[in-house]
Every structure is written in C-alpha cells, then in structure tokens.
Design an enzyme around this catalytic site. Structure first.
Site, PDB file in Angstrom:
ATOM      1  N   PRO A  83       6.927 -53.474   4.652  1.00  0.00           N
ATOM      2  CA  PRO A  83       5.962 -54.225   5.669  1.00  0.00           C
ATOM      3  C   PRO A  83       7.201 -54.555   6.964  1.00  0.00           C
ATOM      4  O   PRO A  83       8.172 -55.796   6.601  1.00  0.00           O
ATOM      5  CB  PRO A  83       4.734 -55.432   5.374  1.00  0.00           C
ATOM      6  CG  PRO A  83       5.291 -55.791   4.299  1.00  0.00           C
ATOM      7  CD  PRO A  83       6.186 -55.334   3.637  1.00  0.00           C
ATOM      8  N   GLN A 141      -0.879 -53.622   5.168  1.00  0.00           N
ATOM      9  CA  GLN A 141      -0.873 -55.703   5.006  1.00  0.00           C
ATOM     10  C   GLN A 141      -1.701 -56.370   6.025  1.00  0.00           C
ATOM     11  O   GLN A 141      -1.173 -56.097   6.961  1.00  0.00           O
ATOM     12  CB  GLN A 141       0.650 -55.454   4.985  1.00  0.00           C
ATOM     13  CG  GLN A 141       0.705 -57.246   4.527  1.00  0.00           C
ATOM     14  CD  GLN A 141       2.326 -57.734   5.038  1.00  0.00           C
ATOM     15  OE1 GLN A 141       2.804 -58.034   6.309  1.00  0.00           O
ATOM     16  NE2 GLN A 141       2.340 -58.427   4.147  1.00  0.00           N
ATOM     17  N   CYS A 186       5.402 -64.584   5.407  1.00  0.00           N
ATOM     18  CA  CYS A 186       6.169 -64.830   6.988  1.00  0.00           C
ATOM     19  C   CYS A 186       6.253 -66.372   7.344  1.00  0.00           C
ATOM     20  O   CYS A 186       5.221 -67.089   7.373  1.00  0.00           O
ATOM     21  CB  CYS A 186       4.630 -64.466   7.998  1.00  0.00           C
ATOM     22  SG  CYS A 186       5.471 -64.036   9.661  1.00  0.00           S
ATOM     23  N   ASN A 211      12.624 -58.189  -4.034  1.00  0.00           N
ATOM     24  CA  ASN A 211      12.606 -57.912  -3.086  1.00  0.00           C
ATOM     25  C   ASN A 211      13.599 -59.200  -1.627  1.00  0.00           C
ATOM     26  O   ASN A 211      14.090 -60.053  -2.526  1.00  0.00           O
ATOM     27  CB  ASN A 211      11.493 -57.636  -1.863  1.00  0.00           C
ATOM     28  CG  ASN A 211      11.497 -57.642  -0.462  1.00  0.00           C
ATOM     29  OD1 ASN A 211      11.619 -58.666   0.528  1.00  0.00           O
ATOM     30  ND2 ASN A 211      12.402 -57.300   0.295  1.00  0.00           N
ATOM     31  N   GLY A 212      14.779 -58.477  -1.293  1.00  0.00           N
ATOM     32  CA  GLY A 212      15.738 -58.761  -1.131  1.00  0.00           C
ATOM     33  C   GLY A 212      16.827 -58.515  -0.823  1.00  0.00           C
ATOM     34  O   GLY A 212      17.441 -58.373  -1.826  1.00  0.00           O
ATOM     35  N   ASP A 213      17.658 -58.133   0.246  1.00  0.00           N
ATOM     36  CA  ASP A 213      19.562 -57.480   0.257  1.00  0.00           C
ATOM     37  C   ASP A 213      19.678 -56.147  -1.032  1.00  0.00           C
ATOM     38  O   ASP A 213      21.025 -56.427  -0.787  1.00  0.00           O
ATOM     39  CB  ASP A 213      20.574 -58.853  -0.408  1.00  0.00           C
ATOM     40  CG  ASP A 213      20.101 -59.882   0.696  1.00  0.00           C
ATOM     41  OD1 ASP A 213      19.272 -60.149   1.488  1.00  0.00           O
ATOM     42  OD2 ASP A 213      20.208 -61.523  -0.233  1.00  0.00           O
TER      43      ASP A 213
HETATM   44  C1  LIG Z   1      12.586 -57.769  11.435  1.00  0.00           C
HETATM   45  C2  LIG Z   1      10.753 -57.968  10.982  1.00  0.00           C
HETATM   46  C3  LIG Z   1       9.876 -57.672  10.700  1.00  0.00           C
HETATM   47  C4  LIG Z   1       9.654 -58.420   9.011  1.00  0.00           C
HETATM   48  N1  LIG Z   1       7.989 -58.462   9.206  1.00  0.00           N
HETATM   49  C5  LIG Z   1       7.450 -58.518   8.172  1.00  0.00           C
HETATM   50  C6  LIG Z   1       5.856 -58.628   8.093  1.00  0.00           C
HETATM   51  O1  LIG Z   1       5.208 -57.498   9.029  1.00  0.00           O
HETATM   52  N2  LIG Z   1       5.565 -58.808   6.415  1.00  0.00           N
HETATM   53  C7  LIG Z   1       6.018 -59.169   5.842  1.00  0.00           C
HETATM   54  O2  LIG Z   1       5.281 -59.272   4.601  1.00  0.00           O
HETATM   55  N3  LIG Z   1       7.551 -59.371   5.664  1.00  0.00           N
HETATM   56  C8  LIG Z   1       8.066 -58.609   7.378  1.00  0.00           C
HETATM   57  N4  LIG Z   1       9.013 -59.182   6.949  1.00  0.00           N
HETATM   58  C9  LIG Z   1       9.876 -59.499   5.610  1.00  0.00           C
HETATM   59  C10 LIG Z   1      10.484 -57.831   5.003  1.00  0.00           C
HETATM   60  O3  LIG Z   1       9.144 -57.828   4.656  1.00  0.00           O
HETATM   61  C11 LIG Z   1      11.739 -58.432   3.907  1.00  0.00           C
HETATM   62  O4  LIG Z   1      10.423 -59.237   2.825  1.00  0.00           O
HETATM   63  C12 LIG Z   1      12.825 -59.153   3.913  1.00  0.00           C
HETATM   64  O5  LIG Z   1      13.566 -58.253   5.265  1.00  0.00           O
HETATM   65  C13 LIG Z   1      13.374 -59.421   3.164  1.00  0.00           C
HETATM   66  O6  LIG Z   1      14.041 -57.878   2.352  1.00  0.00           O
HETATM   67  P1  LIG Z   1      15.791 -57.207   3.051  1.00  0.00           P
HETATM   68  O7  LIG Z   1      16.301 -57.702   2.361  1.00  0.00           O
HETATM   69  O8  LIG Z   1      15.560 -55.745   2.287  1.00  0.00           O
HETATM   70  O9  LIG Z   1      15.524 -57.026   4.277  1.00  0.00           O
HETATM   71  C14 LIG Z   1      10.286 -58.620   8.007  1.00  0.00           C
HETATM   72  C15 LIG Z   1      11.259 -58.521   8.284  1.00  0.00           C
HETATM   73  C16 LIG Z   1      12.185 -58.255   9.159  1.00  0.00           C
HETATM   74  C17 LIG Z   1      13.642 -58.656   9.597  1.00  0.00           C
END
Ligand SMILES: Cc1cc2nc3c(=O)[nH]c(=O)nc-3n(C[C@H](O)[C@H](O)[C@H](O)COP(=O)(O)O)c2cc1C
Length: 300
Positions: free
Chosen positions: A13, A67, A97, A196-198
């Site tokens: 999300p 979500q 969040c 999840n993460g990176d």
């Molecule tokens: C611009 C932005 C908006 C996000 N919005 C949500 C959201 O609506 N709900 C949520 O659970 N996480 C949200 N996240 C977190 C991401 O889902 C994810 O957990 C986080 O970016 C780590 O994953 P990544 O390293 O693949 O980016 C958001 C992240 C970013 C950068």
C-alpha cells in the site's frame, strides 16, 4: 491463497501511488497481490466522498487488497460490511503508518502500543467481513521492539497473513530494514509472513527470502518501476516507459476527474522518468502541462 499467478510478490500500500493504474501495471509484470493505499475507516463511516475514488478497482485487477486504517474495533466492524469494501477479496489493517497526523489519533503504528487492541480490531474485521484479513506492522514503537507480541495478537485475532516492515516507527524510512528481526517473527508465527523493506532487485529479494518469509512486499522499488516484479522473479519482460505512462493515465481517467489525474500523474511521472536521460526536461514539461492532452503529448 493470498497471492495468485504463482507469484510470492506483493505491491505495498503506497499513499498517493498504489492506485488502480499502478496496480494494473504491477499485475502485468508479475505481482501476485496489490494493495490500495490506506483508506480511513472513520472516513468511510462518516461518508467522506474523497475515499470513494480510492476504492476503484480496474476490470483487469485480479487480486487486490484494500488497506484500512483506524483505531476503533466498532467502526471497523461496521465498514467492512459496506459494498465498497466487500468487493475486495482481501482487507489489510494498517499498523505501521508513522505519520504524526495518523498516530496522534491512535491509528497506524500507534496500534502497536496495545496488542490487546490489535487483537480486537483484527477479530472485528475477521468476524464481520468474511474476508481474508491481513495486517501490516513495523518492528515497534516508542523505542520498544514488540513486533513479536503484536504479530501473535494479530494471529490470535484471526489474521491470515502478517506483513512486517523491518523498521520501527521512529526509523521512518531511514537506515536499513532489519531482516534478522523479520526472521525472528517468522520463527514464532503460524500464519504466512510477508517481509517488507528495501527490496528492489533479485539480490535483495533473495536476502529477504532467506529470513524464511512466505511473501515479499515491495513499495519504493515499484514506484515508476512496475517491471521490478518481473526483474526480481528473473522473468523476461519488455518495458516501454511511454506505454506505461499512457496506460496509467488511461486507467485513472476511468474514475478520477481530469484535474485529479493530472495531479496524481505529475508525481507518478517523476518516478517513471527518474534516472532517465532527459528526465529533468520531461518533468518540467509535465509539471507545466495544463491539460491531459498536453500531458499525454509529452509521451506520445
Ligand atoms: C510515499 C509512501 C507512501 C506510503 N503509504 C503507505 C500506506 O498507505 N500504507 C502502508 O501500510 N504503508 C505505506 N507506506 C510504507 C510502504 O508500504 C513500505 O512499508 C515501506 O516503504 C518500506 O518498503 P520499501 O522499502 O519497499 O519501500 C508508504 C511508503 C511511502 C514511501
């Protein structure tokens, strides 16, 4: 099954980004499940009109989860019965969040202060929706890494899958996601776990899989890069940024007014052209565009 398409990859999300256009593209490139951006349970309950467009599903979408964020089990219990939520096969609850506007209402990652409340919310959603219910959390909040306790509370409440973003609330998006902490959650939960993460490429995907997780979720690595799913799965693919942008615009036009499509696409285009030769000029043109026709012409 949580995902379809023989894929263990999930589009996260992403507020302001994981709209129907982005999701269609991610499915095409191999995502097995895509989530909408977070939607306020309270907003739905009080009939906030802005939430309706966020709940649009494109006809091409096969397995999209919605979500929700909130803090009151009674409100969750009510809204998950609404038709606009029931049309989704999967409901996810946001427990990660870190934004102050959200946590100051006791929502998002603030839920991790109370495993008991986590239990009640998940139970309310599970019992009243009849849907597959997933939760997404961080490692902890207030300097406390209590993800294990929170994950067990969610499982007890009836969660069908738990996603763990390997950072605490205080870390926001900085530093490196802690994969060892994710592995420790995997050791104690019985339901499928999503890491999840990176994750941005095949190397980071494999590293995440070494933790034992069943699924892998990608957020930033998919922004402007829907092909990341094929690339991570080592599948051959063809990609044309022009085609992607035009398809994205087209799918958003089905439900957003022109002005909203323009605003959303200007941000999305900045991601699509990131790192490309001539990206600065394209972005400037896109930001200066005053109509959708003008915006499309940049890519036609
Ligand atoms: C611009 C932005 C908006 C996000 N919005 C949500 C959201 O609506 N709900 C949520 O659970 N996480 C949200 N996240 C977190 C991401 O889902 C994810 O957990 C986080 O970016 C780590 O994953 P990544 O390293 O693949 O980016 C958001 C992240 C970013 C950068």
């Amino acid at each position: 099954m949580i995902t379809y398409n023989d894929s263990d990859l999930i589009l996260a999300p992403i507020a302001g980004y994981s709209d129907a256009g982005m999701r269609v593209l991610c499915f095409r490139y191999g995502a097995g499940l895509c989530y909408t951006e977070m939607v306020s349970a309270k907003g739905l309950f009080y009939g906030n009109e802005n939430t309706a467009a966020l709940l649009h599903i494109d006809k091409e979408e096969k397995n999209t989860g919605v979500q929700l964020f909130g803090s009151e089990p009674e409100i969750f219990a009510e809204v998950v019965r609404y038709d606009c939520i029931q049309k989704f096969p999967i409901i996810d609850i946001n427990m990660g969040c870190p934004v102050r506007k959200i946590t100051s209402n006791g929502e998002g990652s603030a839920l991790m202060r109370s495993p008991e409340l986590i239990y009640k919310i998940v139970r309310a959603v599970k019992d009243n929706s009849g849907k597959t219910v997933t939760v997404k959390m961080r490692l902890g909040i207030d300097g406390l890494q209590n993800v294990q306790e929170c994950a067990l509370a969610a499982q007890e409440g009836g969660a069908d899958m738990i996603t763990v973003h390997g950072r605490t609330k205080e870390q926001l998006y900085g530093g490196k996601a802690d994969y060892d902490a994710i592995a420790r959650v995997k050791e104690i939960v019985k339901v499928p776990l999503c890491g999840n993460g990176d994750v941005t490429d095949v190397v980071s995907y494999r590293k995440m899989k070494e933790t034992g997780v069943d699924y892998v979720m990608i957020a930033r690595g998919a922004m402007g890069r829907p092909y990341v799913f094929s690339s991570v799965l080592n599948k051959e693919y063809q990609y044309d940024v022009k085609e992607a942008v035009l398809l994205h615009i087209d799918r958003l036009c089905a439900f957003f007014p022109e002005k909203t499509v323009m605003n959303v696409m200007k941000k999305q285009i900045a991601c699509y052209v990131y790192g490309m030769r001539g990206s600065k000029a394209i972005k400037e043109k896109a930001f200066a565009a005053s109509s959708l026709t003008e915006l499309k012409e940049i890519f036609q």
